[in-house]
Enzyme design. Sequence first.
Site, PDB file in Angstrom:
ATOM      1  N   VAL A 192       0.849  -1.201   0.000  1.00  0.00           N
ATOM      2  CA  VAL A 192       0.000   0.000   0.000  1.00  0.00           C
ATOM      3  C   VAL A 192       0.883   1.250   0.000  1.00  0.00           C
ATOM      4  O   VAL A 192       0.614   2.222  -0.715  1.00  0.00           O
ATOM      5  CB  VAL A 192      -0.949  -0.009   1.224  1.00  0.00           C
ATOM      6  CG1 VAL A 192      -1.801   1.256   1.240  1.00  0.00           C
ATOM      7  CG2 VAL A 192      -1.853  -1.240   1.200  1.00  0.00           C
ATOM      8  N   LYS A 207      -2.433  -5.691  16.056  1.00  0.00           N
ATOM      9  CA  LYS A 207      -3.103  -4.657  15.254  1.00  0.00           C
ATOM     10  C   LYS A 207      -4.288  -4.086  16.018  1.00  0.00           C
ATOM     11  O   LYS A 207      -4.517  -2.875  16.018  1.00  0.00           O
ATOM     12  CB  LYS A 207      -3.569  -5.235  13.907  1.00  0.00           C
ATOM     13  CG  LYS A 207      -2.472  -5.638  12.943  1.00  0.00           C
ATOM     14  CD  LYS A 207      -1.641  -4.479  12.417  1.00  0.00           C
ATOM     15  CE  LYS A 207      -2.407  -3.564  11.500  1.00  0.00           C
ATOM     16  NZ  LYS A 207      -1.522  -2.483  10.942  1.00  0.00           N
ATOM     17  N   ASP A 259      12.900   3.672  10.960  1.00  0.00           N
ATOM     18  CA  ASP A 259      12.596   2.360  11.542  1.00  0.00           C
ATOM     19  C   ASP A 259      11.536   2.553  12.623  1.00  0.00           C
ATOM     20  O   ASP A 259      11.773   3.244  13.620  1.00  0.00           O
ATOM     21  CB  ASP A 259      13.886   1.759  12.114  1.00  0.00           C
ATOM     22  CG  ASP A 259      13.643   0.385  12.728  1.00  0.00           C
ATOM     23  OD1 ASP A 259      12.475  -0.048  12.843  1.00  0.00           O
ATOM     24  OD2 ASP A 259      14.646  -0.256  13.093  1.00  0.00           O
ATOM     25  N   TYR A 297      -0.589 -11.405  15.282  1.00  0.00           N
ATOM     26  CA  TYR A 297      -0.709 -10.276  14.347  1.00  0.00           C
ATOM     27  C   TYR A 297      -2.006  -9.507  14.592  1.00  0.00           C
ATOM     28  O   TYR A 297      -2.000  -8.287  14.767  1.00  0.00           O
ATOM     29  CB  TYR A 297      -0.640 -10.797  12.908  1.00  0.00           C
ATOM     30  CG  TYR A 297      -1.041  -9.793  11.863  1.00  0.00           C
ATOM     31  CD1 TYR A 297      -0.229  -8.711  11.540  1.00  0.00           C
ATOM     32  CD2 TYR A 297      -2.259  -9.907  11.180  1.00  0.00           C
ATOM     33  CE1 TYR A 297      -0.600  -7.788  10.568  1.00  0.00           C
ATOM     34  CE2 TYR A 297      -2.641  -8.992  10.215  1.00  0.00           C
ATOM     35  CZ  TYR A 297      -1.811  -7.932   9.917  1.00  0.00           C
ATOM     36  OH  TYR A 297      -2.198  -7.014   8.975  1.00  0.00           O
TER      37      TYR A 297
HETATM   38  N1  LIG Z   1      -1.246  -7.525   3.563  1.00  0.00           N
HETATM   39  C1  LIG Z   1      -2.506  -7.808   3.902  1.00  0.00           C
HETATM   40  O1  LIG Z   1      -3.089  -8.806   3.457  1.00  0.00           O
HETATM   41  C2  LIG Z   1      -3.270  -6.890   4.821  1.00  0.00           C
HETATM   42  C3  LIG Z   1      -4.586  -7.232   5.173  1.00  0.00           C
HETATM   43  C4  LIG Z   1      -5.296  -6.378   6.020  1.00  0.00           C
HETATM   44  C5  LIG Z   1      -4.708  -5.224   6.485  1.00  0.00           C
HETATM   45  N2  LIG Z   1      -3.419  -4.931   6.142  1.00  0.00           N
HETATM   46  C6  LIG Z   1      -2.828  -3.723   6.701  1.00  0.00           C
HETATM   47  O2  LIG Z   1      -2.628  -2.791   5.647  1.00  0.00           O
HETATM   48  C7  LIG Z   1      -1.454  -2.007   5.912  1.00  0.00           C
HETATM   49  C8  LIG Z   1      -0.524  -2.076   4.721  1.00  0.00           C
HETATM   50  O3  LIG Z   1      -0.150  -3.436   4.539  1.00  0.00           O
HETATM   51  P1  LIG Z   1       0.712  -3.943   3.294  1.00  0.00           P
HETATM   52  O4  LIG Z   1      -0.004  -5.109   2.739  1.00  0.00           O
HETATM   53  O5  LIG Z   1       1.065  -2.802   2.410  1.00  0.00           O
HETATM   54  O6  LIG Z   1       1.986  -4.487   4.082  1.00  0.00           O
HETATM   55  P2  LIG Z   1       3.434  -4.815   3.537  1.00  0.00           P
HETATM   56  O7  LIG Z   1       3.438  -4.925   2.054  1.00  0.00           O
HETATM   57  O8  LIG Z   1       3.942  -5.931   4.357  1.00  0.00           O
HETATM   58  O9  LIG Z   1       4.218  -3.488   3.906  1.00  0.00           O
HETATM   59  C9  LIG Z   1       4.508  -3.141   5.204  1.00  0.00           C
HETATM   60  C10 LIG Z   1       5.697  -2.241   5.177  1.00  0.00           C
HETATM   61  O10 LIG Z   1       6.034  -1.972   6.535  1.00  0.00           O
HETATM   62  C11 LIG Z   1       7.422  -1.932   6.601  1.00  0.00           C
HETATM   63  N3  LIG Z   1       7.953  -2.193   7.921  1.00  0.00           N
HETATM   64  C12 LIG Z   1       7.927  -3.331   8.637  1.00  0.00           C
HETATM   65  N4  LIG Z   1       8.613  -3.191   9.770  1.00  0.00           N
HETATM   66  C13 LIG Z   1       9.088  -1.908   9.762  1.00  0.00           C
HETATM   67  C14 LIG Z   1       9.893  -1.165  10.642  1.00  0.00           C
HETATM   68  N5  LIG Z   1      10.389  -1.677  11.763  1.00  0.00           N
HETATM   69  N6  LIG Z   1      10.176   0.118  10.317  1.00  0.00           N
HETATM   70  C15 LIG Z   1       9.722   0.654   9.163  1.00  0.00           C
HETATM   71  N7  LIG Z   1       8.988  -0.011   8.279  1.00  0.00           N
HETATM   72  C16 LIG Z   1       8.670  -1.282   8.581  1.00  0.00           C
HETATM   73  C17 LIG Z   1       7.903  -3.019   5.638  1.00  0.00           C
HETATM   74  O11 LIG Z   1       9.231  -2.720   5.300  1.00  0.00           O
HETATM   75  P3  LIG Z   1      10.143  -3.708   4.420  1.00  0.00           P
HETATM   76  O12 LIG Z   1       9.626  -3.537   3.019  1.00  0.00           O
HETATM   77  O13 LIG Z   1      11.511  -3.188   4.622  1.00  0.00           O
HETATM   78  O14 LIG Z   1       9.912  -5.066   4.990  1.00  0.00           O
HETATM   79  C18 LIG Z   1       6.933  -2.876   4.497  1.00  0.00           C
HETATM   80  O15 LIG Z   1       7.412  -2.017   3.501  1.00  0.00           O
HETATM   81  C19 LIG Z   1      -0.865  -2.563   7.205  1.00  0.00           C
HETATM   82  O16 LIG Z   1      -1.306  -1.791   8.290  1.00  0.00           O
HETATM   83  C20 LIG Z   1      -1.456  -3.952   7.315  1.00  0.00           C
HETATM   84  O17 LIG Z   1      -1.526  -4.400   8.652  1.00  0.00           O
HETATM   85  C21 LIG Z   1      -2.697  -5.719   5.301  1.00  0.00           C
END
Ligand SMILES: NC(=O)c1ccc[n+]([C@@H]2O[C@H](COP(=O)([O-])OP(=O)(O)OC[C@H]3O[C@@H](n4cnc5c(N)ncnc54)[C@H](OP(=O)(O)O)[C@@H]3O)[C@@H](O)[C@H]2O)c1
Length: 293
Positions: A15, A131, A38, A127
């Site tokens: 996202v 959240k 971070d 998880y």
């Molecule tokens: N993915 C799903 O299916 C899903 C479903 C429901 C809700 N959501 C929510 O939607 C939102 C966006 O999710 P997404 O799917 O875009 O997740 P994603 O692709 O896993 O991206 C999460 C990002 O957070 C970064 N991150 C993790 N630990 C970090 C840290 N310590 N410091 C800084 N950055 C950090 C990761 O960095 P790196 O790239 O370096 O790892 C990654 O770029 C989140 O709040 C998630 O909980 C996701």
Amino acid sequence: MTRPTILLTGANGQVGFELQRTLALHGDVVACDRGKLDLGDRNALAGTVRSIRPQVIVNAAAYTAVDRAESEIVQAEAINTIAPAILAEEAKRIDAVLIHFSTDYVFDGASALPYDELALTRPLNVYGRTKRDGESAIAAIGGANLIFRTSWVYGLRGSNFLLTMLRLAAEREELRVVADQSGVPNWSRDLAETIATLVGQGVPALVDRAGLYHLSASGATNWYDFARAIIGDVERPRVVPITTVEYPTPARRPAYGVLASGKFERTFGIELPEWRDALARCLAARVEAQKTV
Ligand SMILES: NC(=O)c1ccc[n+]([C@@H]2O[C@H](COP(=O)([O-])OP(=O)(O)OC[C@H]3O[C@@H](n4cnc5c(N)ncnc54)[C@H](OP(=O)(O)O)[C@@H]3O)[C@@H](O)[C@H]2O)c1
């Protein structure tokens, strides 16, 4: 209307990456990936917000490794619970709006009807619990916060179900996919475009409509049908439906995670398309992207 300064975290995520482009249409974006900021570093978080002084903070960073979280509880709490609380505190100090994302995994999946924002949370895994605690921490701090729960996010980068199925389809004769977990897939680009549209309506409009919202495409499916929709009508690989019991994972997952987006639609006047429509556009975008490589 003046262009707001927007601090974006998690800029490399599914996202977050899409948000870099969509938010830039409506404000001056300071995009931070993990290398730049971070979320596990509390001082860096507060320091970054204080030096940039954004009008809007969009927190797209999260600890999303659902199975690994079962054994990395401290890390999941740091990113999903503590960091959002610090962002909410810092946002409140400078009167900024915080936009944050959460998940259908805050629910236990025992419902037979789509979950609205008043439904009781009961996460089944670390998880989901971290959240949910992040949501509660933000709400307790107060200020102008908008929390968007969404589900089953996929896109053209990162690690997600769509890319995994496309890769496996090219490698295997048969795919066995869980058919007894229902939910709604959401394309990261649709989510990012929707959030940017809200930001484009101006900071005062965001402040007026602070709160918790379910934000999801319409319709519903299960992982097996989603896999078949991704792969298309082909003879190989064969897609075989299996049960959750046949595919054990460290984290338990809700059997049902459909989110009712009615509050979001009534408040903002925006409706996300049906999930199949989003998938078709995403697959078309993939073909276009491959042409340019
Ligand atoms: N993915 C799903 O299916 C899903 C479903 C429901 C809700 N959501 C929510 O939607 C939102 C966006 O999710 P997404 O799917 O875009 O997740 P994603 O692709 O896993 O991206 C999460 C990002 O957070 C970064 N991150 C993790 N630990 C970090 C840290 N310590 N410091 C800084 N950055 C950090 C990761 O960095 P790196 O790239 O370096 O790892 C990654 O770029 C989140 O709040 C998630 O909980 C996701």
